[in-house]
Design a protein around this motif. Structure first.
Motif, PDB file in Angstrom:
ATOM      1  N   THR A 229       0.821  -1.218   0.000  1.00  0.00           N
ATOM      2  CA  THR A 229       0.000   0.000   0.000  1.00  0.00           C
ATOM      3  C   THR A 229       0.851   1.263   0.000  1.00  0.00           C
ATOM      4  O   THR A 229       0.521   2.248  -0.683  1.00  0.00           O
ATOM      5  N   GLY A 230       1.947   1.274   0.761  1.00  0.00           N
ATOM      6  CA  GLY A 230       2.783   2.464   0.822  1.00  0.00           C
ATOM      7  C   GLY A 230       3.306   2.872  -0.543  1.00  0.00           C
ATOM      8  O   GLY A 230       3.208   4.044  -0.942  1.00  0.00           O
ATOM      9  N   SER A 231       3.862   1.920  -1.293  1.00  0.00           N
ATOM     10  CA  SER A 231       4.383   2.226  -2.628  1.00  0.00           C
ATOM     11  C   SER A 231       3.253   2.565  -3.593  1.00  0.00           C
ATOM     12  O   SER A 231       3.408   3.441  -4.458  1.00  0.00           O
ATOM     13  N   GLN A 232       2.106   1.901  -3.461  1.00  0.00           N
ATOM     14  CA  GLN A 232       0.962   2.208  -4.322  1.00  0.00           C
ATOM     15  C   GLN A 232       0.428   3.612  -4.043  1.00  0.00           C
ATOM     16  O   GLN A 232      -0.024   4.310  -4.963  1.00  0.00           O
ATOM     17  N   PHE A 233       0.492   4.024  -2.793  1.00  0.00           N
ATOM     18  CA  PHE A 233       0.070   5.375  -2.428  1.00  0.00           C
ATOM     19  C   PHE A 233       0.976   6.419  -3.101  1.00  0.00           C
ATOM     20  O   PHE A 233       0.498   7.407  -3.668  1.00  0.00           O
ATOM     21  N   ARG A 234       2.280   6.180  -3.067  1.00  0.00           N
ATOM     22  CA  ARG A 234       3.208   7.087  -3.742  1.00  0.00           C
ATOM     23  C   ARG A 234       2.940   7.141  -5.243  1.00  0.00           C
ATOM     24  O   ARG A 234       2.944   8.213  -5.859  1.00  0.00           O
ATOM     25  N   ASP A 235       2.699   5.972  -5.838  1.00  0.00           N
ATOM     26  CA  ASP A 235       2.408   5.918  -7.280  1.00  0.00           C
ATOM     27  C   ASP A 235       1.137   6.694  -7.610  1.00  0.00           C
ATOM     28  O   ASP A 235       1.074   7.394  -8.635  1.00  0.00           O
ATOM     29  N   ALA A 236       0.122   6.566  -6.748  1.00  0.00           N
ATOM     30  CA  ALA A 236      -1.140   7.268  -6.979  1.00  0.00           C
ATOM     31  C   ALA A 236      -0.938   8.779  -6.924  1.00  0.00           C
ATOM     32  O   ALA A 236      -1.483   9.525  -7.753  1.00  0.00           O
ATOM     33  N   LEU A 237      -0.169   9.240  -5.953  1.00  0.00           N
ATOM     34  CA  LEU A 237       0.093  10.680  -5.842  1.00  0.00           C
ATOM     35  C   LEU A 237       0.888  11.183  -7.042  1.00  0.00           C
ATOM     36  O   LEU A 237       0.615  12.276  -7.575  1.00  0.00           O
ATOM     37  N   THR A 238       1.871  10.406  -7.486  1.00  0.00           N
ATOM     38  CA  THR A 238       2.656  10.784  -8.658  1.00  0.00           C
ATOM     39  C   THR A 238       1.776  10.901  -9.894  1.00  0.00           C
ATOM     40  O   THR A 238       1.902  11.853 -10.684  1.00  0.00           O
ATOM     41  N   ALA A 239       0.848   9.948 -10.067  1.00  0.00           N
ATOM     42  CA  ALA A 239      -0.062   9.971 -11.214  1.00  0.00           C
ATOM     43  C   ALA A 239      -1.003  11.172 -11.139  1.00  0.00           C
ATOM     44  O   ALA A 239      -1.285  11.820 -12.160  1.00  0.00           O
ATOM     45  N   GLN A 264       3.590  -1.540   8.780  1.00  0.00           N
ATOM     46  CA  GLN A 264       4.628  -0.885   7.991  1.00  0.00           C
ATOM     47  C   GLN A 264       4.026  -0.115   6.821  1.00  0.00           C
ATOM     48  O   GLN A 264       4.550   0.938   6.415  1.00  0.00           O
ATOM     49  N   ALA A 265       2.933  -0.604   6.265  1.00  0.00           N
ATOM     50  CA  ALA A 265       2.260   0.101   5.172  1.00  0.00           C
ATOM     51  C   ALA A 265       1.700   1.437   5.650  1.00  0.00           C
ATOM     52  O   ALA A 265       1.742   2.434   4.929  1.00  0.00           O
ATOM     53  N   ALA A 266       1.176   1.464   6.872  1.00  0.00           N
ATOM     54  CA  ALA A 266       0.684   2.717   7.444  1.00  0.00           C
ATOM     55  C   ALA A 266       1.830   3.701   7.641  1.00  0.00           C
ATOM     56  O   ALA A 266       1.722   4.892   7.336  1.00  0.00           O
ATOM     57  N   VAL A 267       2.965   3.194   8.140  1.00  0.00           N
ATOM     58  CA  VAL A 267       4.151   4.041   8.335  1.00  0.00           C
ATOM     59  C   VAL A 267       4.634   4.579   6.993  1.00  0.00           C
ATOM     60  O   VAL A 267       4.950   5.769   6.856  1.00  0.00           O
ATOM     61  N   ASP A 268       4.680   3.723   5.962  1.00  0.00           N
ATOM     62  CA  ASP A 268       5.129   4.141   4.633  1.00  0.00           C
ATOM     63  C   ASP A 268       4.208   5.201   4.039  1.00  0.00           C
ATOM     64  O   ASP A 268       4.665   6.118   3.339  1.00  0.00           O
ATOM     65  N   THR A 269       2.913   5.077   4.299  1.00  0.00           N
ATOM     66  CA  THR A 269       1.942   6.053   3.789  1.00  0.00           C
ATOM     67  C   THR A 269       2.193   7.425   4.397  1.00  0.00           C
ATOM     68  O   THR A 269       2.208   8.443   3.696  1.00  0.00           O
ATOM     69  N   VAL A 270       2.398   7.462   5.708  1.00  0.00           N
ATOM     70  CA  VAL A 270       2.695   8.731   6.381  1.00  0.00           C
ATOM     71  C   VAL A 270       4.033   9.284   5.910  1.00  0.00           C
ATOM     72  O   VAL A 270       4.180  10.482   5.636  1.00  0.00           O
ATOM     73  N   ASP A 271       5.008   8.406   5.778  1.00  0.00           N
ATOM     74  CA  ASP A 271       6.354   8.809   5.365  1.00  0.00           C
ATOM     75  C   ASP A 271       6.345   9.490   4.001  1.00  0.00           C
ATOM     76  O   ASP A 271       7.159  10.378   3.727  1.00  0.00           O
ATOM     77  N   ALA A 272       5.414   9.086   3.131  1.00  0.00           N
ATOM     78  CA  ALA A 272       5.354   9.655   1.784  1.00  0.00           C
ATOM     79  C   ALA A 272       5.055  11.149   1.790  1.00  0.00           C
ATOM     80  O   ALA A 272       5.434  11.867   0.862  1.00  0.00           O
ATOM     81  N   VAL A 273       4.364  11.634   2.833  1.00  0.00           N
ATOM     82  CA  VAL A 273       3.943  13.041   2.860  1.00  0.00           C
ATOM     83  C   VAL A 273       4.483  13.782   4.074  1.00  0.00           C
ATOM     84  O   VAL A 273       3.969  14.833   4.453  1.00  0.00           O
ATOM     85  N   LEU A 274       5.519  13.213   4.701  1.00  0.00           N
ATOM     86  CA  LEU A 274       6.106  13.823   5.884  1.00  0.00           C
ATOM     87  C   LEU A 274       7.621  13.855   5.710  1.00  0.00           C
ATOM     88  O   LEU A 274       8.217  12.886   5.247  1.00  0.00           O
ATOM     89  N   ASN A 275       8.248  14.958   6.071  1.00  0.00           N
ATOM     90  CA  ASN A 275       9.694  15.103   5.895  1.00  0.00           C
ATOM     91  C   ASN A 275      10.501  14.447   7.000  1.00  0.00           C
ATOM     92  O   ASN A 275      11.603  13.953   6.774  1.00  0.00           O
ATOM     93  N   GLU A 276       9.964  14.455   8.206  1.00  0.00           N
ATOM     94  CA  GLU A 276      10.699  13.914   9.340  1.00  0.00           C
ATOM     95  C   GLU A 276       9.747  13.727  10.511  1.00  0.00           C
ATOM     96  O   GLU A 276       8.592  14.130  10.468  1.00  0.00           O
ATOM     97  N   GLY A 277      10.263  13.109  11.572  1.00  0.00           N
ATOM     98  CA  GLY A 277       9.504  12.999  12.810  1.00  0.00           C
ATOM     99  C   GLY A 277       8.936  11.620  13.068  1.00  0.00           C
ATOM    100  O   GLY A 277       8.860  10.753  12.194  1.00  0.00           O
ATOM    101  N   LEU A 278       8.512  11.417  14.306  1.00  0.00           N
ATOM    102  CA  LEU A 278       7.934  10.157  14.744  1.00  0.00           C
ATOM    103  C   LEU A 278       6.571   9.941  14.092  1.00  0.00           C
ATOM    104  O   LEU A 278       5.766  10.878  13.971  1.00  0.00           O
ATOM    105  N   VAL A 279       6.333   8.721  13.655  1.00  0.00           N
ATOM    106  CA  VAL A 279       5.042   8.363  13.050  1.00  0.00           C
ATOM    107  C   VAL A 279       4.148   7.670  14.077  1.00  0.00           C
ATOM    108  O   VAL A 279       2.985   8.022  14.259  1.00  0.00           O
ATOM    109  N   VAL A 280       4.697   6.669  14.774  1.00  0.00           N
ATOM    110  CA  VAL A 280       3.924   5.929  15.764  1.00  0.00           C
ATOM    111  C   VAL A 280       4.912   5.178  16.655  1.00  0.00           C
ATOM    112  O   VAL A 280       6.038   4.875  16.233  1.00  0.00           O
ATOM    113  N   TYR A 281       4.511   4.900  17.888  1.00  0.00           N
ATOM    114  CA  TYR A 281       5.320   4.035  18.740  1.00  0.00           C
ATOM    115  C   TYR A 281       4.399   3.137  19.549  1.00  0.00           C
ATOM    116  O   TYR A 281       3.207   3.419  19.704  1.00  0.00           O
TER     117      TYR A 281
END
Length: 462
Positions: A229-239, A264-281
């Motif tokens: 999902t994370g990579s597919q989310f990036r592809d969707a935004l690029t398109a 990890q897919a949730a983390v990757d999704t957030v990472d796609a639109v965030l420059n830095e910082g904690l996502v979840v713990y």
């Protein structure tokens, strides 16, 4: 969510920390610890060093009950049956997400993580002894038949649900594609039970869907968080950026009725639109249940305004995404309060074919908010509503006065207005915005943010 490069027989050799939403939903894998026996599994998840002595009186009571059932129950039962029932009872009394996994459950696990499985297409949980619909999955028989989030199932076919385990209910919901199962449900606002026939089918879940909502405004819908999902989310935004001519004015991320999935897919999704910082713990009693996930540099949207849509069917990984983007002020969260599934489950093998799934930790947003049983509260609450545009008489204007002064480009404006009316009528017949009040509200907010942003830029240039 898919078990990548694993066979069914390889699965029991792994202890998997999961962001599982419900027994009938997809399970999310966050960490792997090789194990081969129950003793090794304990070592793999670093059990507490100090243990209290076993309560001998309670153990004597257990063996006494075991013996009584074995000798006097109306039908003969084996030692294995009784011990397996005891294990199930121990886990089921802990919380709704801890459970015993028999061999068939491993097969179900593989199905639920593959993105394709047989059944009705609903995510369910238990509530007061009945099966509650958390959400119908997009484009599945249950959704098309009219099953809704919040429905309480009281009968499956002719069998009452009361007293069933969630696993037993799930087994009844599965069956041959093409066969019909009648669901008897209780729904808020209805005076009596509703009977909804649903035709079973092979459920194939598409994780990410996207389209343009309006000129420069994109829409991404994530139905559940699978491995890719994370990579597919990036592809969707690029398109979407390409469709918009290189840059977007705003994006709506829709995770309504998304039951969760791969952490990890949730983390990757957030990472796609965030420059830095904690996502979840996560926090738990044992060291391996304490994990932290952070974003890496690079916002694919370059700070483009975002709105995240949530509702009561948004759970687990969906809440991680909404909570992280909300805490980092990266997106406005809109809709209604989420489900509140903020616990982590670990699968611990007992042997080659059996395991237990046990809650071992809780999720926390970057600001330290616990998701468990509280959920994510939207920044702007927008409840579902039916939107109906009223037919109104056109207002009388200066242009309607006889002999009025001709305005600049008036003839051209009249031509453009007529074309706009035709285009608008055509779009209105097809647009989902006319049926989805929450989505329409999200788009309007993005447009407002874009106007304010342009105004600020103009003032700075002056």
């Amino acid at each position: 969510m898919k078990l990548a490069q694993r066979t069914r027989h390889a699965l029991p050799m792994q202890a998997l920390v999961m962001a599982s939403c419900f027994a009938a939903s997809g399970w999310a894998f966050a960490q792997q610890t090789p194990t081969s026996t129950i003793a090794d599994a304990h070592a793999g998840i670093d059990m507490p060093a100090e243990r209290e002595l076993l309560p001998l009186d309670d153990l004597r009571k257990f063996t006494a009950v075991f013996s009584r059932i074995k000798d006097a129950y109306v039908e003969e039962v084996t030692d294995s049956q009784l011990l397996e029932s005891a294990i199930k009872g121990m886990l089921s009394e802990l919380d709704p997400h801890s459970t015993y996994l028999a061999p068939k459950d491993y097969e179900d696990l593989e199905e639920s993580t593959s993105g394709a499985f047989g059944g009705l297409g609903i995510e369910v949980g238990m509530e007061n002894g009945f099966v509650k619909v958390i959400t119908p999955i997009d484009d599945t028989p249950a959704q098309k038949a009219g099953v809704r989030s919040g429905d309480v199932i009281i009968k499956l076919g002719e069998q009452p649900v009361k007293g069933m385990s969630l696993q037993d209910a799930v087994e009844l919901m599965r069956g041959e594609p093409g066969s019909i199962l009648q669901l008897t449900i209780i729904r808020d606002g209805e005076t009596g039970p509703l009977v909804i026939p649903v035709e079973r089918a092979i459920i194939k879940v598409t994780s990410v869907k996207s389209r343009m909502l309006d000129d420069g405004y994109g829409y991404v819908r994530i139905t559940q968080f699978q491995a890719q999902t994370g990579s597919q989310f990036r592809d969707a935004l690029t398109a979407l950026k390409k469709d918009a001519g290189g840059a977007l004015k705003g994006v709506v991320l829709d995770v309504r009725n998304n039951p969760g999935g791969v952490l990890q897919a949730a983390v990757d999704t957030v990472d796609a639109v965030l420059n830095e910082g904690l996502v979840v713990y996560t926090e738990g009693r044992i060291q391996s249940s304490r994990m932290r996930f952070s974003a890496t540099e690079g916002d694919i949207l370059a700070d483009t305004p975002m709105v995240v849509l949530i509702n009561g069917g948004s759970a687990s990984a969906s809440e991680i995404v909404a909570g992280a983007l909300q805490d980092h002020r990266r997106a406005v969260v809109m809709g209604t309060q989420s489900f509140g599934k903020g616990s982590v489950q670990t699968v611990i093998p007992l042997d080659e074919t059996h395991a237990i799934k046990m809650t071992t930790a809780r999720y926390y947003t970057p600001d330290g908010r616990s998701i468990q049983a509280t959920g994510i509260k939207p920044d702007i609450e927008v409840k579902p509503a039916e939107l109906k545009e009223l037919e109104v008489q056109p207002m009388f204007t200066e242009a309607d006065l006889s002999g009025h002064l001709e305005g600049k480009n008036e003839a051209e404006n009249r031509k453009n207005q007529a074309q706009d009316v035709r285009d608008s009528a055509k779009k209105s017949a097809e647009a989902v915005l006319d049926r989805d009040y929450q989505l329409r509200s999200a788009l309007n907010l993005l447009k407002g943010l874009n106007i304010i942003s342009r105004a600020g830029t103009s003032s700075t240039q002056q």
